[in-house]
Design an enzyme around this catalytic site. Structure first.
Site, PDB file in Angstrom:
ATOM      1  N   CYS A  35     -23.183  12.238  17.804  1.00  0.00           N
ATOM      2  CA  CYS A  35     -24.025  11.492  18.793  1.00  0.00           C
ATOM      3  C   CYS A  35     -25.150  11.664  19.544  1.00  0.00           C
ATOM      4  O   CYS A  35     -24.929  12.563  20.308  1.00  0.00           O
ATOM      5  CB  CYS A  35     -23.146  10.490  19.586  1.00  0.00           C
ATOM      6  SG  CYS A  35     -24.294   8.775  20.709  1.00  0.00           S
ATOM      7  N   CYS A  88     -17.558   6.865  24.743  1.00  0.00           N
ATOM      8  CA  CYS A  88     -17.455   7.554  24.051  1.00  0.00           C
ATOM      9  C   CYS A  88     -16.062   8.923  24.076  1.00  0.00           C
ATOM     10  O   CYS A  88     -16.215   8.620  23.062  1.00  0.00           O
ATOM     11  CB  CYS A  88     -18.633   8.604  24.957  1.00  0.00           C
ATOM     12  SG  CYS A  88     -20.187   7.818  24.777  1.00  0.00           S
ATOM     13  N   CYS A 147     -15.109   7.136  20.971  1.00  0.00           N
ATOM     14  CA  CYS A 147     -15.900   6.368  20.183  1.00  0.00           C
ATOM     15  C   CYS A 147     -15.588   7.836  18.475  1.00  0.00           C
ATOM     16  O   CYS A 147     -15.751   9.508  18.983  1.00  0.00           O
ATOM     17  CB  CYS A 147     -17.532   7.302  20.036  1.00  0.00           C
ATOM     18  SG  CYS A 147     -18.857   6.726  18.943  1.00  0.00           S
ATOM     19  N   CYS A 206     -19.448   0.945  22.337  1.00  0.00           N
ATOM     20  CA  CYS A 206     -20.513   1.249  22.281  1.00  0.00           C
ATOM     21  C   CYS A 206     -21.061  -0.070  22.707  1.00  0.00           C
ATOM     22  O   CYS A 206     -22.323  -0.391  22.218  1.00  0.00           O
ATOM     23  CB  CYS A 206     -21.343   1.850  20.739  1.00  0.00           C
ATOM     24  SG  CYS A 206     -22.614   2.232  21.292  1.00  0.00           S
ATOM     25  N   GLU A 216     -21.811 -15.473  13.250  1.00  0.00           N
ATOM     26  CA  GLU A 216     -23.003 -14.884  13.366  1.00  0.00           C
ATOM     27  C   GLU A 216     -24.055 -15.694  14.434  1.00  0.00           C
ATOM     28  O   GLU A 216     -24.502 -14.850  15.256  1.00  0.00           O
ATOM     29  CB  GLU A 216     -24.036 -14.792  11.810  1.00  0.00           C
ATOM     30  CG  GLU A 216     -23.194 -13.152  11.739  1.00  0.00           C
ATOM     31  CD  GLU A 216     -22.538 -12.087  11.821  1.00  0.00           C
ATOM     32  OE1 GLU A 216     -23.745 -11.891  12.212  1.00  0.00           O
ATOM     33  OE2 GLU A 216     -21.539 -11.202  12.179  1.00  0.00           O
TER      34      GLU A 216
HETATM   35  S1  SF4 Z   1     -21.277   7.863  21.350  1.00  0.00           S
HETATM   36 FE1  SF4 Z   1     -22.778   7.498  20.361  1.00  0.00          FE
HETATM   37  S2  SF4 Z   1     -22.207   5.485  19.283  1.00  0.00           S
HETATM   38 FE2  SF4 Z   1     -20.295   6.298  20.030  1.00  0.00          FE
HETATM   39  S3  SF4 Z   1     -19.664   5.035  22.623  1.00  0.00           S
HETATM   40 FE3  SF4 Z   1     -21.129   6.784  23.161  1.00  0.00          FE
HETATM   41  S4  SF4 Z   1     -23.660   6.619  22.792  1.00  0.00           S
HETATM   42 FE4  SF4 Z   1     -21.662   4.845  21.578  1.00  0.00          FE
END
Ligand code: SF4
Length: 379
Positions: free
Chosen positions: A208, A199, A202, A192, A37
């Site tokens: 989002c 996206c 995602c 992201c 971390e």
């Molecule tokens: S949809 Fe939103 S959360 Fe997903 S990768 Fe794109 S910006 Fe990031």
């Protein structure tokens, strides 16, 4: 969309597409999670992986790290930057060893009070290594949450940080919180990403807010930076007839604390009498290189490398440190010595400040550079 659904989608995505073979995911002890971390703060996973391997091979557990000389810790950190992280690791290892019986505390208040362990790092250790539910908010989680919920403002502002922590708390499920924590960190580090988020792949794209509003680059908000001040300095790069370079350990507090660097002469002073007064060295000026700019978080440092040769060195300086090779100097001597002569072709005596390492590489590239004499000396 209920927040539990957000978590479920992340966990399902991570099950199928996330990374499960990172070195710190194997045997996720508090010690290994903590090291990873701290290394991952401001540093990419691909950069961290080899450093993590070398670091944990040399310091496999907290007691070994606590007992190691700081120089060795800084040397293994060389290249990762933000050296305060390495100094804090060392301090925390010593605190865990001496004050907590070698075990990391299991409560948030005590753990997050240790040097270099903030709330999010403590939460990651408690969640991933100890199975205790605590929301995290590292850089990756911040980016995902700020985008998904279109949280405006710079996360360093107290009000924005508070909003993000509330969101982190709401989004962290009560079951599967360790898997969720891995998933949100992984989503932020991969799909992201800061630049060019993917996206289309995602799992939380359909709700989002940043994507729907077509404002992804605005989240998270950036800090409005004041213009950084500029400080000028001279790096005095001195070489002796054996080809060794004179280094000085920086004070623990301040820029590059505890690292080895060239002596710094105020630019308004003449380095010749300055070197004589400070180190008892008789110097001949050989060259001045073009000024280079090194930018720190709070200032631009304009560094002028001033090169000189030293025909003879003062006895007090050379007696214990002339050799300049790590293997030939007892650690105790290096630890205690504020100065040393170092052969640039050998391993550094400890951590080197970044501009020092760059200038050292340039020095070696000089056609006139010759360290054969000191190689003979160190055999
Ligand atoms: S949809 Fe939103 S959360 Fe997903 S990768 Fe794109 S910006 Fe990031």
């Amino acid at each position: 969309m209920a927040t539990v659904s957000f978590a479920e989608r992340l966990i399902a995505w991570h099950d199928g597409h996330g990374r499960h073979d990172l070195p710190w995911q194997r045997d996720p002890s508090a010690y290994r999670v903590w090291i990873s971390e701290v290394m991952l703060q401001q540093t990419r996973v691909t950069t961290v992986i080899p450093y993590f391997g070398q670091f944990t091979a040399r310091f496999p557990e907290v007691g070994v790290l606590a007992a190691a000389p700081l120089d060795e810790v800084l040397a293994l950190w060389s290249g990762l930057g933000y050296y305060a992280r390495a100094r804090h690791l060392h301090q925390t290892a010593q605190a865990v060893s001496t004050q907590h019986g070698g075990q990391f505390p299991r409560d948030m208040a005590t753990l997050s009070a240790l040097p270099g362990i903030g709330r999010s790092t403590a939460a990651a250790i408690l969640t991933l290594a100890m199975g205790l539910r605590h929301p995290i908010l590292d850089g990756n989680a911040k980016r995902v949450l700020a985008r998904h919920h279109a949280i405006t403002g710079w996360p360093g502002d107290a009000a924005v940080a508070r909003a993000l922590w509330e969101l982190a708390e709401r989004c962290t499920p009560h079951h599967g919180f360790a898997a969720y924590t891995q998933a949100i960190m992984d989503l932020g580090a991969t799909l992201c990403a800061r630049a060019r988020p993917v996206c289309g792949d995602c799992p939380v794209a359909n709700d989002c807010r940043a994507r729907i509003l077509d404002r992804i680059p605005e989240f998270p908000g950036r800090r409005t930076r004041p213009t950084l001040p500029v400080r000028k300095t001279l790096f005095v790069i001195l070489m002796n007839p054996a080809g060794a370079v004179f280094l000085e350990r920086r004070p623990t507090a301040g820029i590059w604390g505890g690292l080895w660097a060239f002596p710094e002469c105020p630019p308004e002073l003449d380095p010749l009498p300055w070197a004589a007064n400070h180190y008892g060295l008789v110097v001949t000026h050989t060259a001045t290189w073009a000024t280079v700019r090194h930018t720190l978080t709070h200032l631009h440092l304009d560094i002028t490398p001033w090169l000189g040769s030293v025909a003879t060195a003062d006895e007090n300086i050379t007696t214990s440190t002339t050799l300049g090779h790590r293997k030939t100097i007892p650690k105790k001597t290096i630890e205690e010595s504020p100065t040393l002569w170092y052969n640039p072709r050998h391993d550094p005596p400890g951590g080197l400040a970044t501009p020092v390492a760059r200038l050292m590489a340039r020095l070696i590239d000089q056609p006139t550079f010759d360290s054969t004499a000191i190689v003979r000396e160190t055999k």
